[in-house]
Design an enzyme around this catalytic site. Structure first.
Site, PDB file in Angstrom:
ATOM      1  N   GLY A  98      -6.792   7.320  -2.606  1.00 22.55           N
ATOM      2  CA  GLY A  98      -6.280   7.139  -1.250  1.00 22.55           C
ATOM      3  C   GLY A  98      -4.910   7.778  -1.088  1.00 22.55           C
ATOM      4  CG  ASP A 325      -1.343  -0.651  -6.102  1.00 17.29           C
ATOM      5  OD1 ASP A 325      -2.091  -0.891  -5.140  1.00 17.29           O
ATOM      6  OD2 ASP A 325      -0.678   0.397  -6.205  1.00 17.29           O
ATOM      7  NE  ARG A 356      -7.616  -2.808  -6.315  1.00 15.97           N
ATOM      8  CZ  ARG A 356      -6.705  -1.866  -6.513  1.00 15.97           C
ATOM      9  NH1 ARG A 356      -5.468  -2.066  -6.111  1.00 15.97           N
ATOM     10  NH2 ARG A 356      -7.038  -0.752  -7.120  1.00 15.97           N
TER      11      ARG A 356
END
Ligand code: S3P
Length: 442
Positions: A98, A325, A356
């Site tokens: 991305g 992240d 996620r």
């Protein structure tokens, strides 16, 4: 390829995890837009970054991998100058990335060329409208797109890009960076305002390459970033520090595995990236910093991490951009902690390499951990140990694979992941490096 992680004795030793992914993409892109040569040492040679390198080559820059005087590897980029990209012959394929795709869209939007963008199944499912909207305001045109602004799509850059003032709808360094990169070709000042500060590597590196960028606080947690367009960017030397998002995996593995004591060198400690370290310390983690220094505006340090008794805490939503992240691996740490950990405000996790938020819950359930999703929050019931024993599906997401293997380092029964192939996008040496520290992966 599947892999299983079994409970190991302890993790010990010293490692340097690979170069930071965000900085690696930016060094290649700014090198390609600068005049003269950019030399990059410590570039992350993961698939995501290699795809950006290929894209820069396809857009007219000269990109080479060379052995340097000391026998190490240095990448050399000879740029085309701001606004100077050439029309690529084939679609640019960003694979799983991305960041590569969205930043290059911004750079292309400021050049009078047409380029097609594509990626793998995961990237094709991710939203690109958040990038295309501001780029259209600057004069770029979307010639074709799939499914409401998804890849594959074709973008035509603006011949005369307009400088804009843009408030990002979500805290995203990718949106901010795309607008700033397009703004390089615009006359006058391009401004991005974000309600919560996101990673500032683009701003720091633009300054390093000679651009005039001013960043000031805006509101309680936000920033206002102004770039003066049409600078002459000069090729620069870039040393890429070790990636804190990759360091997160051995760090959590060492914290949860009894008797562990590891040292990680040159880890980037930019405060807009270190929310995980703050959170783990609040949970009781022993993470000591030494040898702090700065290179090209980025701070870094050596970290010593020792196995620690962790306790559950509440992680506030405004911390999310600085550890966006790291929630998967934090969820693993939370499972080994005593007590409940509540992680708030995780809506952006739904549009990463996979969803996620769901993936974190599924991973922990596979390991026998009680977990709940409530709106945008993830709630993990830590019991001080994890039963393990399950199979985790990776959904084309490198961080799911690595987080699940970390969980298996200390869980009572082994944890298996269905496919480790995607680990190569960000941390190609993960398995052998963890094995060197003492992990039992087979
Ligand atoms: C990145 C920004 C973050 C992050 C990604 C890298 C970057 O994405 O999740 O891995 O290098 O700019 P968002 O900006 O969409 O939050």
């Amino acid at each position: 390829m599947p892999l299983e992680a079994r409970k190991c004795q302890s993790l010990t030793g010293r490692v340097r995890v690979p170069g930071d992914k965000s900085i690696s993409h930016r060094a290649l892109i700014l090198g390609a837009l600068a005049v003269g040569e950019t030399r990059i040492s410590g570039l992350l040679e993961g698939e995501d970054v290699l795809n950006t390198a290929k894209a820069m080559q396809a857009l007219g820059a000269k990109v080479e991998r060379r052995a340097d005087d000391t026998g190490g590897i240095a990448w050399s980029v000879r740029g085309v100058g701001t606004g100077g990209f050439a029309t690529p012959e084939a679609p640019l394929d960003f694979g799983n990335s991305g960041t590569g795709c969205r930043l290059v869209m911004g750079a292309v939007a400021g050049c009078p060329i047409r380029a097609a963008f594509d990626g793998d199944g995961s990237l094709r499912s991710r939203p690109m409208r958040r990038i295309l909207d501001p780029l259209e305001l600057m004069g770029a045109r979307v010639i074709s797109q799939s499914d409401g602004g998804r890849l594959p799509l074709t973008l035509e850059g603006a011949r005369d890009p307009l400088p804009i003032v843009y408030r990002t709808p979500v805290a995203s360094a990718q949106i901010k960076s795309a607008v700033l990169l397009a703004g390089l070709s615009a006359p006058g000042v391009t401004t991005v305002i974000e309600r919560e500060a996101s990673r500032d590597h683009t701003e720091l590196m633009l300054k390093h390459f000679g651009a005039d960028v001013i960043s000031v606080a805006d509101g309680a947690h936000g920033r206002k970033i102004s770039l003066t367009g049409q600078p002459e960017l000069h090729g620069a030397a870039v040393t890429v520090p070790a990636d804190p998002s990759s360091a997160a995996f051995p760090i959590v593995a060492a914290l949860i595995t009894e008797g562990s004591d590891i040292v990680l060198s040159d880890v980037m400690t930019n405060p807009l990236r270190t929310g995980l370290f703050v959170t783990l310390r609040e949970m009781g983690a022993s993470i000591e910093e030494s040898e702090t220094r700065r290179d090209a505006g980025e701070p870094m340090a050596q970290l010593r991490v020792r196995a620690s008794k962790l306790r559950g805490i509440e992680v506030p939503p405004e911390r999310a951009p600085s550890m966006i992240d790291e929630y998967l691996v934090l969820a693993v740490a939370a499972a080994f902690a005593e007590g409940t950990t509540v992680m708030r405000g995780l809506h952006e996790l739904r549009v990463k390499e996979s969803d996620r938020l769901e993936a974190a819950a599924a991973m922990l359930r596979a390991g026998g951990v009680a977990v709940e999703i409530a709106g945008d929050d993830l709630i993990v019931e830590g019991r001080g140990h994890v039963p393990g024993g399950g199979l985790v599906t990776t959904h084309m997401d490198h961080r799911i694979a690595m987080s699940a293997l970390v969980m298996g380092c200390a869980s009572d029964a082994p944890v298996k992941v269905d496919d480790i192939a995607f680990i190569a996008t960000s941390f190609p040496d993960f398995v052998p490096m963890m094995q060197r520290l003492g992990a039992d992966f087979a």
